[in-house]
Scaffold this active site. Structure first.
Site, PDB file in Angstrom:
ATOM      1  N   LYS A 176       0.831  -1.210   0.000  1.00 30.49           N
ATOM      2  CA  LYS A 176       0.000   0.000   0.000  1.00 30.49           C
ATOM      3  C   LYS A 176       0.872   1.270   0.000  1.00 30.49           C
ATOM      4  O   LYS A 176       2.081   1.203   0.187  1.00 30.49           O
ATOM      5  CB  LYS A 176      -0.923   0.004   1.226  1.00 30.49           C
ATOM      6  CG  LYS A 176      -1.952  -1.133   1.209  1.00 30.49           C
ATOM      7  CD  LYS A 176      -2.958  -0.932   0.112  1.00 30.49           C
ATOM      8  CE  LYS A 176      -4.146  -1.877   0.169  1.00 30.49           C
ATOM      9  NZ  LYS A 176      -3.849  -3.288   0.038  1.00 30.49           N
TER      10      LYS A 176
HETATM   11  C1  LIG Z   1     -10.090  -3.017  -2.151  1.00 29.92           C
HETATM   12  C2  LIG Z   1      -9.510  -3.744  -0.981  1.00 29.92           C
HETATM   13  N1  LIG Z   1     -10.309  -4.058   0.042  1.00 29.92           N
HETATM   14  C3  LIG Z   1      -9.846  -4.688   1.124  1.00 29.92           C
HETATM   15  C4  LIG Z   1      -8.526  -5.050   1.236  1.00 29.92           C
HETATM   16  C5  LIG Z   1      -8.089  -5.823   2.446  1.00 29.92           C
HETATM   17  O1  LIG Z   1      -7.047  -5.255   3.150  1.00 29.92           O
HETATM   18  P1  LIG Z   1      -6.098  -6.192   4.034  1.00 29.92           P
HETATM   19  O2  LIG Z   1      -5.224  -6.951   3.089  1.00 29.92           O
HETATM   20  O3  LIG Z   1      -5.336  -5.222   4.879  1.00 29.92           O
HETATM   21  O4  LIG Z   1      -6.974  -7.079   4.838  1.00 29.92           O
HETATM   22  C6  LIG Z   1      -7.644  -4.746   0.205  1.00 29.92           C
HETATM   23  C7  LIG Z   1      -6.225  -5.127   0.320  1.00 29.92           C
HETATM   24  O5  LIG Z   1      -5.495  -5.348  -0.559  1.00 29.92           O
HETATM   25  C8  LIG Z   1      -8.140  -4.085  -0.942  1.00 29.92           C
HETATM   26  O6  LIG Z   1      -7.344  -3.809  -1.980  1.00 29.92           O
END
Ligand SMILES: Cc1ncc(COP(=O)(O)O)c(C=O)c1O
Length: 387
Positions: free
Chosen positions: A190
Site C-alpha cells: 500500500k
Molecule cells: C479493495 C480492498 N479491500 C480490502 C482489502 C483488504 O485489506 P487487508 O489486506 O489489509 O486485509 C484490500 C487489500 O489489498 C483491498 O485492496
C-alpha cells in the site's frame, strides 16, 4: 531468444515498501518499552489518521479486512441482509458481508473509472439491502456523492472500502469524510504500511465506540479487562505496527507525490503504445492516491503469454482484479458464472498491473516499458501475420 534476452538486465518486483531510518527507529523504540500492545502508539496513530482524514474518530485494526468486517458488524448487518458492492475488487469487499452471514450483492462498474456504477447499485437494491460498500479502485475515489444520496434515500449504511485510497480526493474532499465510515489498509504494497494493519475513520463517536469494543474482544467502552459486553474479536493493531504507521503517515503526502511521479513516467512512455491504454483519471478525482499502476491491453493480446514473457524479462505483473463473483468460493456458493457482470468481466480480461512502488526509479520504469513494448510488438506482429 537471443543470449542477451536469456538473462534479464534487471529484476523489477510488483511492489516494495518505502522504509527509511526514521521508520526503523520508531519501531525499535517501541521494542525497548514494555508496551507492545494496547499502548500509546495505537492511540497516537488513531488521532493522527483522524486528523489527516478530517474525521472525528479513527479506530485502528489489524487489517483492512477486519476494518470492513467491523463496520458491517457494528451496523448490525446480519443473516438475511444484503450488502451491495462491486465485483471488480479484492475478495475482502465481498467477504465482509459473508462474515456476518449476510449476502454480498454485486453491481457492475463504470468502464472508465472501474468504480461501481451508482445506476447499477440502484437496480440491485431490495427490501433486504442493509448497506452499500463502494470501493475506491486502485486509489481513485468512488462516486460517493451519488452513492450517499442513494444510501440516504433508502436508509442504508454507506461504508467505503478505501483500502486502496488513503489521501485520495474527490471534488476537493479527502476520502473518508463522505461515508458513514471508511476503511484504509496498510499491507506492505500500500501507499503507506504498518506491515499488516488497517484503520476505520468515522465522524460518529458512538459508532466508533462500538467498533473499538468489537476490535477488543467486546470489552466495554472503558476497555475493562474482564468485562465483555458483546461478541467481539481480537482485531487489535499492535504497538510496533502503529509506530511504523505514525512514522509513515508523517510523510504520506511526500510518498503520494513520489508515486504520482512514477505514474507520470509510465504515462509518458506508454501513451505512444497503441495496444495499451494508460489508467483513466476522472476529472472529479482531484487527487489520485496511486496504489497500483494498471493498464488495459488490446483485447487481442494473450495476457497470460505476455505475463510469462515479462516474467522471463525479470518484470513482475499481476492480472488485477480477478472478479469476485468468479472466484471459486462465490461460484460455488452463489452459482455465479461468466456473463453475470459483463462490464467487469470485459475489463478484468484485459487489465495488467505493472510494477509500481514509491521508490521505483526512472530507469526501472524505462526497463519495464521497453520490455512491454518489445513483447507487445511481437504479439502485434503475430496478429499481422495470422491467416
Ligand atoms: C479493495 C480492498 N479491500 C480490502 C482489502 C483488504 O485489506 P487487508 O489486506 O489489509 O486485509 C484490500 C487489500 O489489498 C483491498 O485492496
Amino acid at each position: 531468444m537471443t543470449v542477451a534476452e536469456a538473462v534479464p538486465r534487471m529484476w523489477v518486483p510488483m511492489s516494495s515498501p518505502s522504509i527509511n531510518d526514521d521508520d526503523v527507529a520508531a519501531v525499535l523504540e517501541v521494542l525497548r518499552t514494555p508496551s507492545l500492545s494496547m499502548g500509546p502508539q495505537v492511540r497516537a496513530f488513531e488521532v493522527a489518521v483522524a486528523n489527516y482524514a478530517g474525521t472525528a474518530e479513527a479506530v485502528a485494526v489489524n487489517s483492512g479486512t477486519s476494518g470492513l468486517h467491523l463496520c458491517l458488524a457494528a451496523a448490525g448487518i446480519g443473516p438475511g441482509d444484503e450488502v451491495v458492492t462491486t465485483p471488480f475488487s479484492f475478495v475482502a469487499s465481498g467477504n465482509c458481508a459473508l462474515y456476518q452471514g449476510a449476502t454480498p450483492v454485486f453491481a457492475d462498474i463504470d468502464p472508465l473509472t472501474l468504480n461501481i456504477d451508482p445506476n447499477e447499485v440502484e437496480g440491485r437494491l431490495t427490501k433486504r439491502t442493509g448497506a452499500i460498500v463502494p470501493v475506491d479502485v486502485f486509489g481513485q475515489p468512488a462516486p460517493i456523492e451519488d452513492l450517499r444520496e442513494i444510501a440516504d434515500r433508502h436508509g442504508l449504511g454507506l461504508f467505503q472500502d478505501a483500502c486502496e485510497a488513503i489521501g485520495a480526493e474527490r471534488n476537493g474532499t479527502r476520502v473518508g469524510k463522505s461515508a458513514d465510515a471508511a476503511v484504509f489498509a496498510f499491507y506492505p504494497n500500500k501507499q503507506m504500511t504498518t506491515g499488516e494493519g488497517g484503520i476505520i475513520v468515522t465522524d460518529d463517536g458512538s459508532f466508533a465506540g462500538v467498533l473499538r469494543s468489537l476490535a477488543n474482544q467486546g470489552r466495554d467502552d472503558a476497555g475493562t479487562w474482564m468485562n465483555h459486553v458483546r461478541l467481539g474479536f481480537n482485531y487489535r493493531l499492535d504497538e510496533m505496527s502503529a509506530a511504523l504507521g505514525l512514522s509513515q503517515l508523517g510523510r504520506l503526502d511526500a510518498l503520494l507525490d513520489r508515486r504520482a511521479k512514477v505514474a507520470d513516467w509510465y504515462n509518458q512512455r506508454l501513451s505512444a503504445l497503441t495496444a495499451v491504454a494508460v489508467p483513466f483519471v476522472a476529472p472529479e478525482t482531484t487527487r489520485m492516491s496511486w496504489f497500483v499502476y494498471v493498464v488495459r491491453l488490446d483485447e487481442r493480446i494473450d495476457r497470460a503469454a505476455l505475463m510469462t514473457a515479462l516474467e522471463e524479462d525479470g518484470v513482475a505483473t499481476r492480472p488485477y482484479f480477478v472478479p469476485i463473483h468468479l472466484q471459486p468460493l462465490y461460484r460455488e456458493r452463489f452459482a455465479y458464472k461468466p456473463g453475470d457482470f459483463p462490464v467487469t468481466e470485459r475489463i478484468a480480461r484485459t487489465t495488467l498491473a505493472l510494477p509500481f512502488f514509491t521508490d521505483m526509479t526512472e530507469d526501472q520504469v524505462d526497463y519495464v516499458c521497453e520490455r512491454l513494448a518489445k513483447r507487445i510488438g511481437r504479439a502485434v506482429q503475430t496478429w499481422a501475420t495470422a491467416p
